[in-house]
Design a protein around this motif. Structure first.
Motif, PDB file in Angstrom:
ATOM      1  N   CYS A  24     -11.142  41.869  47.915  1.00 17.97           N
ATOM      2  CA  CYS A  24     -11.747  42.856  48.826  1.00 17.97           C
ATOM      3  C   CYS A  24     -12.020  42.302  50.211  1.00 17.97           C
ATOM      4  O   CYS A  24     -12.196  43.053  51.166  1.00 17.97           O
TER       5      CYS A  24
ATOM      6  N   LYS B 295     -16.706  41.219  55.102  1.00 20.75           N
ATOM      7  CA  LYS B 295     -16.996  41.908  56.351  1.00 20.75           C
ATOM      8  C   LYS B 295     -17.253  40.854  57.426  1.00 20.75           C
ATOM      9  O   LYS B 295     -17.723  39.749  57.124  1.00 20.75           O
TER      10      LYS B 295
ATOM     11  N   SER C 220     -12.332  47.700  53.755  1.00 22.89           N
ATOM     12  CA  SER C 220     -12.709  48.909  54.491  1.00 22.89           C
ATOM     13  C   SER C 220     -12.017  48.976  55.848  1.00 22.89           C
ATOM     14  O   SER C 220     -11.743  50.065  56.357  1.00 22.89           O
ATOM     15  N   ASP C 221     -11.721  47.809  56.434  1.00 27.28           N
ATOM     16  CA  ASP C 221     -11.031  47.767  57.723  1.00 27.28           C
ATOM     17  C   ASP C 221      -9.521  47.622  57.579  1.00 27.28           C
ATOM     18  O   ASP C 221      -8.768  48.008  58.473  1.00 27.28           O
TER      19      ASP C 221
ATOM     20  N   PRO D 207      -7.223  48.527  54.584  1.00 28.69           N
ATOM     21  CA  PRO D 207      -7.018  48.999  53.204  1.00 28.69           C
ATOM     22  C   PRO D 207      -5.708  48.544  52.554  1.00 28.69           C
ATOM     23  O   PRO D 207      -5.626  48.473  51.329  1.00 28.69           O
TER      24      PRO D 207
END
Length: 183
Positions: free
Chosen positions: A43, A46, A92-93, A95
């Motif tokens: 994943c 961040k 999230s940035d 995918p």
């Protein structure tokens, strides 16, 4: 840690926790340098967490408030005159192209160089503990290469799971033989 193979185990376990489906462990040796890179498609991190990931008081653990694996690996590399880097793209940035790459470079001729240790046990432990992941292991030395890709094993084994004890023993013996050929 007493040997770098334990750092490999620690960082790769982070990849497993991050939901990786592919983890590549690459060791590249010259006569006086060792580069260790662990890349995954997990994943990712961040940007705010990535900035402080080398701080021992930054951790995703819920059982304790410190995470020493990455800070110790960074310290071990830098103490030899080497370097450390970590890059990450959070899902999230990114995918379609997320994951993390951790790279440590060691000067092997330094008195502070930590020995590689039992990399065979680390690799077999990772495969046995997470047989659903594609593990790609490559160790390049001046005398030759040792490689293992669990997708190749799965193609031959069919329905036999990678965590079958006979398969794990075969992987261990295969790696021992491969290392003996380049010793």
């Amino acid at each position: 840690m007493k040997e770098l193979s334990l750092n490999i185990l620690d960082i790769a376990k982070n990849s497993v926790k991050a939901g990786a489906t592919v983890v590549s462990i690459t060791l590249t040796e010259t006569d006086n340098m060792l580069t260790m890179a662990i890349a995954d498609d997990g994943c990712g991190m961040k940007p705010d967490f990535l900035e402080r990931v080398t701080d021992p008081f930054s951790t995703t653990r819920t059982t304790r408030k410190v995470g020493m694996g990455i800070p110790f690996l960074k310290l071990a590399a830098e103490q030899t005159g080497g370097s450390f880097s970590i890059t990450s793209k959070h899902e999230s940035d990114f995918p379609d192209a997320h994951g993390t790459v951790t790279t440590a470079v060691f000067c092997k001729d330094s008195i502070d160089f930590t020995p590689l240790g039992d990399v065979i046990s680390s690799v077999t432990t990772l495969i046995q503990g997470s047989p659903g992941i594609r593990w790609v292991f490559t160790h390049t030395t001046p005398k030759g290469d040792v490689t293992l890709d669990t997708d190749e094993l799965k193609a031959v084994l069919g329905d036999v799971p990678l965590d079958n004890i006979e398969v794990i023993m075969w992987i261990r013996d295969y790696l021992k033989e491969a290392y003996a050929e380049i010793a």
